[in-house]
Motif scaffolding. Structure first.
Motif, PDB file in Angstrom:
ATOM      1  N   PHE A  30       0.714  -1.618   0.211  1.00  0.00           N
ATOM      2  CA  PHE A  30      -0.160   0.298  -0.077  1.00  0.00           C
ATOM      3  C   PHE A  30       0.893   1.156  -0.379  1.00  0.00           C
ATOM      4  N   ARG A  31       2.086   1.391   0.881  1.00  0.00           N
ATOM      5  CA  ARG A  31       2.664   2.381   0.424  1.00  0.00           C
ATOM      6  C   ARG A  31       3.501   2.659  -0.724  1.00  0.00           C
ATOM      7  N   VAL A  32       3.543   1.367  -1.669  1.00  0.00           N
ATOM      8  CA  VAL A  32       4.233   1.148  -2.806  1.00  0.00           C
ATOM      9  C   VAL A  32       3.530   2.308  -3.792  1.00  0.00           C
ATOM     10  N   SER A  33       2.478   1.772  -2.864  1.00  0.00           N
ATOM     11  CA  SER A  33       0.794   2.150  -4.317  1.00  0.00           C
ATOM     12  C   SER A  33       1.026   3.547  -4.257  1.00  0.00           C
ATOM     13  N   ASN A  34       1.252   4.152  -2.820  1.00  0.00           N
ATOM     14  CA  ASN A  34       0.709   5.991  -2.543  1.00  0.00           C
ATOM     15  C   ASN A  34       2.204   6.598  -3.328  1.00  0.00           C
ATOM     16  N   ALA A  35       3.096   5.648  -3.417  1.00  0.00           N
ATOM     17  CA  ALA A  35       4.790   6.040  -3.710  1.00  0.00           C
ATOM     18  C   ALA A  35       4.380   6.560  -5.488  1.00  0.00           C
ATOM     19  N   LEU A  36       4.206   5.711  -6.152  1.00  0.00           N
ATOM     20  CA  LEU A  36       3.669   5.444  -7.672  1.00  0.00           C
ATOM     21  C   LEU A  36       3.040   6.768  -7.755  1.00  0.00           C
ATOM     22  N   ARG A  37       1.364   6.750  -7.282  1.00  0.00           N
ATOM     23  CA  ARG A  37       0.709   7.556  -7.468  1.00  0.00           C
ATOM     24  C   ARG A  37       2.221   8.842  -6.844  1.00  0.00           C
ATOM     25  N   ASN A  38       2.529   9.634  -6.050  1.00  0.00           N
ATOM     26  CA  ASN A  38       3.154  10.466  -5.895  1.00  0.00           C
ATOM     27  C   ASN A  38       3.825  11.012  -6.885  1.00  0.00           C
ATOM     28  N   SER A  39       5.042   9.643  -7.801  1.00  0.00           N
ATOM     29  CA  SER A  39       5.766   9.321  -8.846  1.00  0.00           C
ATOM     30  C   SER A  39       5.353   9.981 -10.337  1.00  0.00           C
ATOM     31  N   ALA A  40       3.556   9.281  -9.981  1.00  0.00           N
ATOM     32  CA  ALA A  40       2.718   9.780 -11.243  1.00  0.00           C
ATOM     33  C   ALA A  40       2.989  11.640 -11.410  1.00  0.00           C
ATOM     34  N   PHE A  41       2.003  11.790 -10.524  1.00  0.00           N
ATOM     35  CA  PHE A  41       1.878  13.482 -10.167  1.00  0.00           C
ATOM     36  C   PHE A  41       3.143  14.641  -9.825  1.00  0.00           C
ATOM     37  N   GLU A  42       4.648  13.956  -9.591  1.00  0.00           N
ATOM     38  CA  GLU A  42       6.112  14.442 -10.261  1.00  0.00           C
ATOM     39  C   GLU A  42       6.997  14.143 -11.668  1.00  0.00           C
ATOM     40  N   VAL A  43       6.055  12.903 -12.662  1.00  0.00           N
ATOM     41  CA  VAL A  43       6.939  13.103 -13.740  1.00  0.00           C
ATOM     42  C   VAL A  43       5.545  14.262 -14.491  1.00  0.00           C
ATOM     43  N   LEU A  44       4.437  14.153 -14.602  1.00  0.00           N
ATOM     44  CA  LEU A  44       3.291  15.025 -14.810  1.00  0.00           C
ATOM     45  C   LEU A  44       4.116  16.135 -14.771  1.00  0.00           C
ATOM     46  N   THR A  45       4.704  16.894 -15.249  1.00  0.00           N
ATOM     47  CA  THR A  45       4.458  18.176 -14.870  1.00  0.00           C
ATOM     48  C   THR A  45       5.396  19.427 -16.036  1.00  0.00           C
ATOM     49  N   ASN A  46       5.693  18.449 -16.730  1.00  0.00           N
ATOM     50  CA  ASN A  46       6.052  18.987 -18.218  1.00  0.00           C
ATOM     51  C   ASN A  46       5.006  20.574 -18.527  1.00  0.00           C
ATOM     52  N   PRO A  47       5.692  21.625 -19.139  1.00  0.00           N
ATOM     53  CA  PRO A  47       4.282  22.180 -19.657  1.00  0.00           C
ATOM     54  C   PRO A  47       4.188  22.203 -20.872  1.00  0.00           C
ATOM     55  N   SER A  48       3.053  22.652 -21.162  1.00  0.00           N
ATOM     56  CA  SER A  48       2.016  22.018 -22.440  1.00  0.00           C
ATOM     57  C   SER A  48       1.920  23.015 -23.282  1.00  0.00           C
TER      58      SER A  48
END
Length: 128
Positions: A30-48
């Motif tokens: 469950f901690r890994v699942s939360n870490a995955l979600r946090n990572s997605a939030f960090e990776v998807l930060t590029n400008p459009s």
């Protein structure tokens, strides 16, 4: 303790140890699942708009915000457990961005999320 009782005592001790490890694994998944979600939030930060080959840029923020997360497991009860932490995007266009289309080059993000989260997953399981 007689010779006949020794195997039963050993089996009970092993079963208890397996239950304890299974419980620890599930808590960590469950901690890994939360870490995955946090990572997605960090990776998807590029400008459009993003360049082809880079993770998609943020326009509405829907891809960054809309994820289902959890753990799928099987086994247990005296045996080993198989547990997989996951996140899934609920945005219909996530697959188009990841793989591209005939008219749009891919903006892959899945492998980048996995690369980003790997050190955190290693830390989560380091003391198991």
């Amino acid at each position: 303790m007689t010779i006949g009782e020794a195997p039963e005592a050993i089996r009970k001790a092993v079963d208890e140890s397996v239950r304890e490890v299974n419980h620890k694994v599930m808590g960590r998944e469950f901690r890994v699942s939360n870490a995955l979600r946090n990572s997605a939030f960090e990776v998807l930060t590029n400008p459009s708009p993003s360049k082809p080959g880079n993770p998609p840029g943020v326009r509405s923020g829907n891809l960054r915000r809309n994820w289902t997360q959890g753990v799928r497991s099987s086994g247990g009860f005296g045996g080993g457990i198989s547990a997989v932490a996951y996140i899934e995007s609920s945005m219909i266009y996530a697959d188009y961005l990841e793989n591209g289309t005939q008219r749009m080059a891919a903006r892959p993000f899945v492998d980048k999320i996995l690369e980003d989260v790997e050190p955190e997953v290693d830390r989560i399981f380091a003391d198991l």
